[in-house]
Design an enzyme around this catalytic site. Structure first.
Site, PDB file in Angstrom:
ATOM      1  N   ASP A  31     -12.722   6.093   2.321  1.00  0.00           N
ATOM      2  CA  ASP A  31     -11.289   6.147   2.644  1.00  0.00           C
ATOM      3  C   ASP A  31     -10.858   7.574   2.950  1.00  0.00           C
ATOM      4  O   ASP A  31     -10.732   8.398   2.052  1.00  0.00           O
ATOM      5  CB  ASP A  31     -10.483   5.571   1.458  1.00  0.00           C
ATOM      6  CG  ASP A  31      -8.984   5.485   1.753  1.00  0.00           C
ATOM      7  OD1 ASP A  31      -8.521   6.084   2.745  1.00  0.00           O
ATOM      8  OD2 ASP A  31      -8.268   4.818   0.979  1.00  0.00           O
ATOM      9  N   LYS A  68       2.926  11.290  -3.493  1.00  0.00           N
ATOM     10  CA  LYS A  68       1.938  10.589  -4.313  1.00  0.00           C
ATOM     11  C   LYS A  68       1.022  11.550  -5.077  1.00  0.00           C
ATOM     12  O   LYS A  68       0.512  11.223  -6.140  1.00  0.00           O
ATOM     13  CB  LYS A  68       1.099   9.689  -3.398  1.00  0.00           C
ATOM     14  CG  LYS A  68       0.171   8.727  -4.108  1.00  0.00           C
ATOM     15  CD  LYS A  68      -0.433   7.782  -3.087  1.00  0.00           C
ATOM     16  CE  LYS A  68      -1.559   6.944  -3.626  1.00  0.00           C
ATOM     17  NZ  LYS A  68      -2.102   6.055  -2.588  1.00  0.00           N
ATOM     18  N   ASP A 126       0.888  -1.166   0.000  1.00  0.00           N
ATOM     19  CA  ASP A 126       0.000   0.000   0.000  1.00  0.00           C
ATOM     20  C   ASP A 126       0.921   1.209   0.000  1.00  0.00           C
ATOM     21  O   ASP A 126       1.513   1.547   1.024  1.00  0.00           O
ATOM     22  CB  ASP A 126      -0.884  -0.027   1.255  1.00  0.00           C
ATOM     23  CG  ASP A 126      -1.662   1.274   1.462  1.00  0.00           C
ATOM     24  OD1 ASP A 126      -1.658   2.134   0.544  1.00  0.00           O
ATOM     25  OD2 ASP A 126      -2.274   1.434   2.540  1.00  0.00           O
ATOM     26  N   GLU A 179      -7.192   0.596  -4.548  1.00  0.00           N
ATOM     27  CA  GLU A 179      -7.221   0.551  -3.082  1.00  0.00           C
ATOM     28  C   GLU A 179      -8.560   0.046  -2.541  1.00  0.00           C
ATOM     29  O   GLU A 179      -8.580  -0.819  -1.658  1.00  0.00           O
ATOM     30  CB  GLU A 179      -6.856   1.916  -2.499  1.00  0.00           C
ATOM     31  CG  GLU A 179      -5.366   2.215  -2.683  1.00  0.00           C
ATOM     32  CD  GLU A 179      -4.988   3.680  -2.484  1.00  0.00           C
ATOM     33  OE1 GLU A 179      -5.857   4.457  -2.029  1.00  0.00           O
ATOM     34  OE2 GLU A 179      -3.848   4.038  -2.792  1.00  0.00           O
TER      35      GLU A 179
HETATM   36  P1  ADP Z   1      -2.852   7.528   3.520  1.00  0.00           P
HETATM   37  O1  ADP Z   1      -3.721   6.438   3.010  1.00  0.00           O
HETATM   38  O2  ADP Z   1      -3.207   8.865   2.974  1.00  0.00           O
HETATM   39  O3  ADP Z   1      -1.403   7.233   3.398  1.00  0.00           O
HETATM   40  P2  ADP Z   1      -3.491   6.764   6.257  1.00  0.00           P
HETATM   41  O4  ADP Z   1      -4.639   5.916   5.974  1.00  0.00           O
HETATM   42  O5  ADP Z   1      -2.266   6.124   6.771  1.00  0.00           O
HETATM   43  O6  ADP Z   1      -3.140   7.713   5.055  1.00  0.00           O
HETATM   44  O7  ADP Z   1      -3.992   7.871   7.297  1.00  0.00           O
HETATM   45  C1  ADP Z   1      -3.122   8.802   7.848  1.00  0.00           C
HETATM   46  C2  ADP Z   1      -3.932   9.797   8.638  1.00  0.00           C
HETATM   47  O8  ADP Z   1      -4.631   9.107   9.658  1.00  0.00           O
HETATM   48  C3  ADP Z   1      -3.076  10.853   9.315  1.00  0.00           C
HETATM   49  O9  ADP Z   1      -3.666  12.128   9.116  1.00  0.00           O
HETATM   50  C4  ADP Z   1      -3.145  10.461  10.770  1.00  0.00           C
HETATM   51  O10 ADP Z   1      -3.011  11.581  11.628  1.00  0.00           O
HETATM   52  C5  ADP Z   1      -4.537   9.870  10.834  1.00  0.00           C
HETATM   53  N1  ADP Z   1      -4.706   9.007  12.003  1.00  0.00           N
HETATM   54  C6  ADP Z   1      -3.993   7.914  12.352  1.00  0.00           C
HETATM   55  N2  ADP Z   1      -4.402   7.419  13.528  1.00  0.00           N
HETATM   56  C7  ADP Z   1      -5.419   8.230  13.941  1.00  0.00           C
HETATM   57  C8  ADP Z   1      -6.265   8.257  15.096  1.00  0.00           C
HETATM   58  N3  ADP Z   1      -6.133   7.374  16.076  1.00  0.00           N
HETATM   59  N4  ADP Z   1      -7.197   9.237  15.182  1.00  0.00           N
HETATM   60  C9  ADP Z   1      -7.318  10.147  14.204  1.00  0.00           C
HETATM   61  N5  ADP Z   1      -6.569  10.181  13.111  1.00  0.00           N
HETATM   62  C10 ADP Z   1      -5.613   9.235  12.970  1.00  0.00           C
HETATM   63 MG    MG Z   2      -4.467   4.913   2.120  1.00  0.00          MG
END
Ligand code: ADP
Ligand code: MG
Length: 605
Positions: A198, A74, A12, A175
């Site tokens: 998402d 990205k 991912d 995704e």
């Molecule tokens: P991406 O798919 O864009 O790479 P992710 O799915 O990994 O991103 O999500 C990252 C986001 O999730 C960040 O903004 C992070 O702060 C938020 N995040 C992660 N854990 C938590 C949580 N416990 N509560 C709120 N937001 C969260």
């Molecule tokens: Mg993602």
């Protein structure tokens, strides 16, 4: 070709975080790096004159060298400079310039320019290395996920980034499709419609998928590539700045406030209030701000609300295309951990969100499953997240004692205390069983461990038995002699979970077919224990005080004892009859018992 060469990993490659997974002994898992972290921040930093830092190290150096740290690359992959809006260029956080043929380049300093593909390849390379370290084998093939809205150029660029990292891309998958795979939706009805919401770090999308003939098709997708957790961080940072009013901020101070805002946000998903500290923020001045969940929700609500019309658009488009009613709502992306997001969705869409998976691992798990299917590591996808059959141990008399019932979600842990059934027993054999039958012999024996203990009277030993199944389905049986604290551990690799579907069905239907006989047998066995206690006790009492007993009582006791013995010796295991005979013997010995008590008291005098 040996197995090592044929392994395929699932990746991912996220805007904010990237993960790598693989199917290991039939189960998809996300691999951790050497520090135990499974999320690799999609961040690369070039501290002057040093090799690039990747992931958390790079993120940390952002506060020191913001201009030489690249996040969210990205957003730029596979696009041309002319495509970009002024906002996108301004808000990147680093310098983006047009290359010689109109492509996008990141300018680190006057001499160094680097392409988004190359930057992405550094992240992919790190994932590859982490996978190789975890699996202890070389890895050269991968499945990579991309957003459903990625066009062909963006997909091709992602593929080239992987090639630069030394990976052959076996397949690029969407995704939301990966997320649906991870939820095991292929197990649902023949035809099903699901929505994947998402909300990640910097992007939001909602896709509606239809499963038909074992394939997922994206029916509609809508999104906003500039909406996500970062916006929530900004809203909170803005609030901190208003409260602290420190005047204009330096880029380093701004970065610090953003980092603290993100920490506050993540903590507030599970806590009701937080206190955020800014030690020595300025001129040795320290600050502190308290933030409650309620205030936090007020601050972020406008951002969350922005996802609503996008959901409506995707739902409307899917309906127009004749998609059936959406049956399931899957939440993906770290930001869906926020309780307010879940609440809002429930009311907007009138669907209970499925939150059975880690929102930030779902896509990687799906990629791993797809990879596993391609390299033959998943023959038939069974995403078992529950125990298909009960697990327990054999107890005295050959009975099954269930410790973890069937259909328990894993990971799980349960235990019970057992004792020695006879005097001077020197050890206890813990026979680990799987199955639904009442008698140990009808269940499957998974393993055995012997716990020795120092001999003592019956019921004096205490052995704690604990079963734990981890998320990979590995069952660990721990038996502890509570007197010595000595542990005996038995590990049963995936047999606990990985059971052939047909065998499970057979076991369950047999347990139903034989339910009556099995239950009779259990009651019978338990009644024989009772008889085995009663008969010698009665005989002993008779030798002690039998002479004091009226003749008719004596005769009644003899008849009742004889009856119990006859039933015990009979070939037919008549459980109700034995239970009744035990009770009759108990009844017949009332006077005898009273005499015993009396004798005991007179002995005391
Ligand atoms: P991406 O798919 O864009 O790479 P992710 O799915 O990994 O991103 O999500 C990252 C986001 O999730 C960040 O903004 C992070 O702060 C938020 N995040 C992660 N854990 C938590 C949580 N416990 N509560 C709120 N937001 C969260
Ligand atoms: Mg993602």
């Amino acid at each position: 070709m040996n197995e090592n060469e044929s392994i395929i990993i699932g990746i991912d490659l996220g805007t904010t975080n990237s993960l790598v997974g693989v199917v290991d002994s039939g189960f998809p898992i996300v691999l951790a790096d050497q520090n135990g972290d499974r999320l690799l921040p999609s961040c690369v930093s070039w501290p002057a004159g040093q090799p690039p830092l990747i992931g958390n190290e790079a993120l940390r150096s952002r506060i020191l060298s913001p201009g030489r740290t690249v996040t969210s690359i990205k957003r730029f992959i596979g696009r041309t400079f002319a495509d970009l809006s002024e906002d996108e260029i301004r808000e990147a956080g680093f310098t983006v310039v047009p290359g010689t043929v109109g492509e996008i380049e990141v300018q680190l300093d006057s001499e160094t320019r680097i392409s988004p593909e190359k930057i992405s390849s550094l992240i992919l390379q790190r994932l590859k290395e982490n996978a190789e370290a975890a699996l202890e084998m070389p890895v050269t093939r991968a499945v990579i996920t991309v957003p459903a809205y990625f066009n062909n150029t963006q997909r091709e660029a992602t593929k080239r980034a992987a090639e630069l990292a030394g990976l052959t891309v076996e397949r690029i998958i969407n995704e939301p499709t990966a997320a649906a795979l991870a939820y095991g939706l292929d197990k649902l009805d023949e035809e099903s419609t699901v929505a994947v919401y998402d909300l990640g770090g910097g992007t939001f999308d909602l896709s509606i998928l239809q499963m038909k003939d074992g394939f997922f098709e994206v029916i509609s997708t809508a999104g906003d590539t500039r909406l996500g957790g970062d916006d929530l961080d900004r809203a909170i940072a803005q609030h901190f700045i208003e409260v602290l009013s420190p005047g204009p901020l330096s880029p380093e101070e701004e970065a610090t406030v953003m980092v603290r805002a993100r920490e506050a946000k993540e903590a507030l998903s599970s806590e009701e209030s937080v206190i955020i500290r800014f030690p020595f923020f300025r001129e040795n001045e320290s600050y502190e701000v308290a933030l409650t969940r309620a205030r936090f929700e007020e601050l972020i609500a406008p951002v969350i609300e922005r996802t609503r019309p996008i959901c409506q658009r995707a739902f409307a488009e899917a309906a127009n295309k004749g998609a059936g009613r959406v049956q399931k709502l899957i939440l993906v992306g770290g930001s869906t951990r926020i309780p307010l997001v879940r609440e809002k969705l429930k009311t907007w869409l009138d669907l209970e969100p499925d939150v059975s998976q880690h929102p930030d691992e779902t896509v990687a798990l799906g990629a791993a499953i797809q990879a596993g299917m391609l390299c033959g590591r998943v023959r038939q996808i069974i995403l078992v997240d529950v125990t298909p059959l009960s697990l327990g141990i054999e107890t005295f008399g050959g009975l099954m004692n269930v410790i973890i019932p069937r259909n328990t979600t894993i990971p799980t842990k349960a235990g019970e205390l057992f004792t020695n059934a006879v005097d001077n027993q020197e050890s206890m054999a813990i026979r680990v069983l799987q199955g639904e039958r009442e008698l140990a012999k009808d269940n499957w024996l998974l393993g055995e461990v012997t716990v020795p203990f120092s001999p003592g009277p019956r019921s004096s030993a205490r052995v704690g038995v604990q079963f734990s199944i981890d998320r990979n389905g590995i069952l660990e049986v721990l038996a502890r002699d509570t007197a010595t604290g000595e542990d005996h551990v038995l590990e049963i690799r995936n047999a606990a979970i990985n059971v052939d579907d047909e065998a499970v069905e057979r076991m369950v239907s047999e347990s139903i077919d034989y339910a009556f006989e099995d239950m009779n047998e259990r009651i019978w066995t338990e009644a024989t224990f009772k008889s085995a206690e009663l008969l010698p006790a009665v005989a002993e009492a008779l030798t002690l005080v039998g002479s004091l007993l009226p003749d008719e009582d004596r005769a009644a006791i003899d008849r009742a004892s004889m009856n119990v013995r006859q039933i015990l010796e009979g070939t037919e295991h008549n459980a109700p009859a034995l239970k009744a005979a035990n009770s009759a013997l108990d009844e017949a010995t009332q006077t005898l018992a009273a005499l015993l008590v009396e004798a005991a008291f007179s002995d005391l005098d």
